[in-house]
Structure formats: structure tokens, C-alpha cells
Design an enzyme around this catalytic site. Structure first.
Site, PDB file in Angstrom:
ATOM      1  N   SER A  14       0.433  -1.177  -0.004  1.00 42.34           N
ATOM      2  CA  SER A  14       0.172   0.392  -0.253  1.00 42.34           C
ATOM      3  C   SER A  14       0.947   1.460   0.053  1.00 42.34           C
ATOM      4  CB  SER A  14      -1.375   0.391   1.101  1.00 42.34           C
ATOM      5  OG  SER A  14      -1.230   1.621   1.629  1.00 42.34           O
ATOM      6  N   TYR A  17      -2.858   0.955  11.216  1.00 42.77           N
ATOM      7  CA  TYR A  17      -2.333   0.170   9.102  1.00 42.77           C
ATOM      8  C   TYR A  17      -1.154   1.106   8.240  1.00 42.77           C
ATOM      9  CZ  TYR A  17      -4.115  -0.108   4.745  1.00 42.77           C
ATOM     10  OH  TYR A  17      -4.115  -1.137   3.182  1.00 42.77           O
TER      11      TYR A  17
END
Length: 258
Positions: free
Chosen positions: A150, A163
């Protein structure tokens, strides 16, 4: 667990985690259409069956295995199913991910933190560990692991500590797998995806908070560009590897974010 009827394939076997929706579903279907037989892993069986039902005629087989990647016993059962059905594994796409509520980190609970770490980091480790064990034993030896890092593996969004921390950790884990897998002919790379058009990023079309406190609509890109990138990475011979690849909406706030 269910297995679709056999069909002609390239003979290569892939595992995609988080295959019940979004990026996982798109990449699983692209691999299957390209001739891979694909094991579909995710917590809920129904979405996995929906993915399997979208398989292209004439492509590879689909194996549905409900799995909680954060639990060692569940991951062991997943790989036992792959061994039983296919006898080998050529590609692991570690895609499953979870997030916590977008609240200040001082307000996050221990349980919220742990839930993200279990899927995003521990789950990647457990699946990679099992994949390496299988890949080094099989004949021909070797295989490829692709981790979903990501954009957050490089730069955080506001209120995203769990995250972002896990995605930064994936970069280190990717490097370790690359190094430790060399002697077994196992290649490992990381794909960092920015604003692919999925249900998860739908909120960006209404505006999301930026580092300066403003709210801004962010551009998204077609999900096909992600599956095309995965097919490219997966299709390389094991003598070559894409170590890190970033694919993103061109004008999203990333370079210079914050």
C-alpha cells in the site's frame, strides 16, 4: 471448502488472500483467466464463492478455503488444502488487509490495534512462512511471494497508526523474505497501491481528510491496472524479480503528501 471442475491451465498454482472482494477478487480472477489455478482465501465463504462463480471459462481451477490469516491453525489448514488439491504453490499474493477506525491514536483500544496487526502483519508472516515451507520442498523448487504494501508503506494518512505501522513493517518483511528465500529459489516483491477504485475507496469520491485538516476529493484509478501489475510481476521467470512496484492514481496526493 469447494473445488470447481478441472479445466485447462498453465499448470501454475496461485493463492490470493482477501479474495472475496476488491483488489483480491480482481487479481484472483485475472490470474485464473491467465491459466493459474487459484486458491481463494478469506474469512467469509460466501464472498469467496461469489469470486469463484465469476471464473472465466477455460481458465484455471478455483479452490475456496475460508481462512482467518491471523490464526496459525487456520493458515495451516489452508495450506493443507492447497497441498491436497494441487500438490504445490507457485505464487502467493498476500493481499488480505484490515483497518481501524480513523480516530486519534490516543483513543484507539488495544483490541483495535491488535486486530489490524493480526491481519496485516501476522497474517502475511504466517502465509509467507507456510508458502516458503511448501515452495522449498516442491519439485521444481521455488516460487514467488507478492505482498500488498500500500501507499501507506511510504506515507501515512491522518489517524492511521495501526494501518501505517503494519504496512511499513511489510516492507521490512518483504526484504527478509527476499533474502531468506534466495537459497530456495523463492522471489519476493511488494506492490504498493494507491487509490484503486474499490468499495473501500468509495469514500474518496465524497472527500477525505488531508494532513492539513482540509477535506478533498481524491482521484481513483481502474482496478484493472492493479491486476495487470500483478500479472506482470507473477509472470516473470524466477531469475528476475520486481522488488517494489508502486501503481497509483496519477494525481492523488502522495508525492509531497502532508
Amino acid at each position: 471448502m469447494s473445488l470447481s471442475s478441472p479445466s485447462p491451465s498453465s499448470g501454475k498454482i496461485a493463492l490470493v488472500t482477501g479474495a472475496g472482494s476488491g483488489i483480491g477478487r480482481a487479481c484472483a480472477l485475472a490470474l485464473q483467466a491467465a491459466g493459474y489455478s487459484v486458491a481463494l482465501a478469506g474469512r467469509r465463504e460466501a464472498p469467496l464463492l461469489e469470486t469463484a462463480a465469476l471464473a472465466a471459462p477455460g481458465g484455471g481451477r478455483m479452490l475456496v478455503v475460508p481462512t482467518d490469516v491471523g490464526q496459525p491453525e487456520s493458515v495451516q489448514a489452508l495450506f493443507a488444502a492447497i497441498r491436497s488439491a494441487f500438490g504445490r504453490l507457485d505464487l502467493l499474493f498476500n493481499n488480505a488487509g484490515a483497518n481501524a477506525p480513523g480516530i486519534p491514536m490516543e483513543e484507539l483500544s488495544f483490541e483495535q490495534w491488535n486486530a489490524v496487526v493480526a491481519v496485516n502483519l501476522t497474517g502475511v508472516f504466517l502465509c509467507a512462512q507456510q508458502a516458503m515451507r511448501l515452495m522449498k520442498e516442491q519439485d521444481p523448487r521455488g516460487g514467488r511471494i507478492i505482498n500488498n504494501g500500500s501507499i501507506s508503506a511510504h506515507a501515512p494518512r491522518p489517524d492511521s497508526a495501526p494501518y501505517t505501522a503494519t504496512k511499513h513493517a511489510i516492507t521490512g518483511l518483504t526484504k527478509c523474505i527476499s533474502l531468506d528465500g534466495r537459497k530456495y529459489n523463492i522471489a519476493c516483491g511488494q506492490i504498493d497501491i494507491g487509490n484503486a477504485a474499490t468499495d473501500m475507496t468509495q469514500r474518496m469520491t465524497a472527500g477525505v481528510r488531508q494532513a492539513n485538516g482540509s477535506v478533498m476529493v481524491e482521484p481513483r484509478m481502474d482496478l484493472r491496472h492493479v491486476s495487470d501489475a500483478i500479472l506482470y510481476m507473477a509472470g516473470l521467470p524466477l531469475e528476475a524479480n520486481v522488488q517494489f512496484l508502486t501503481v497509483m492514481a496519477t494525481t492523488m496526493p502522495f508525492v509531497g503528501r502532508g
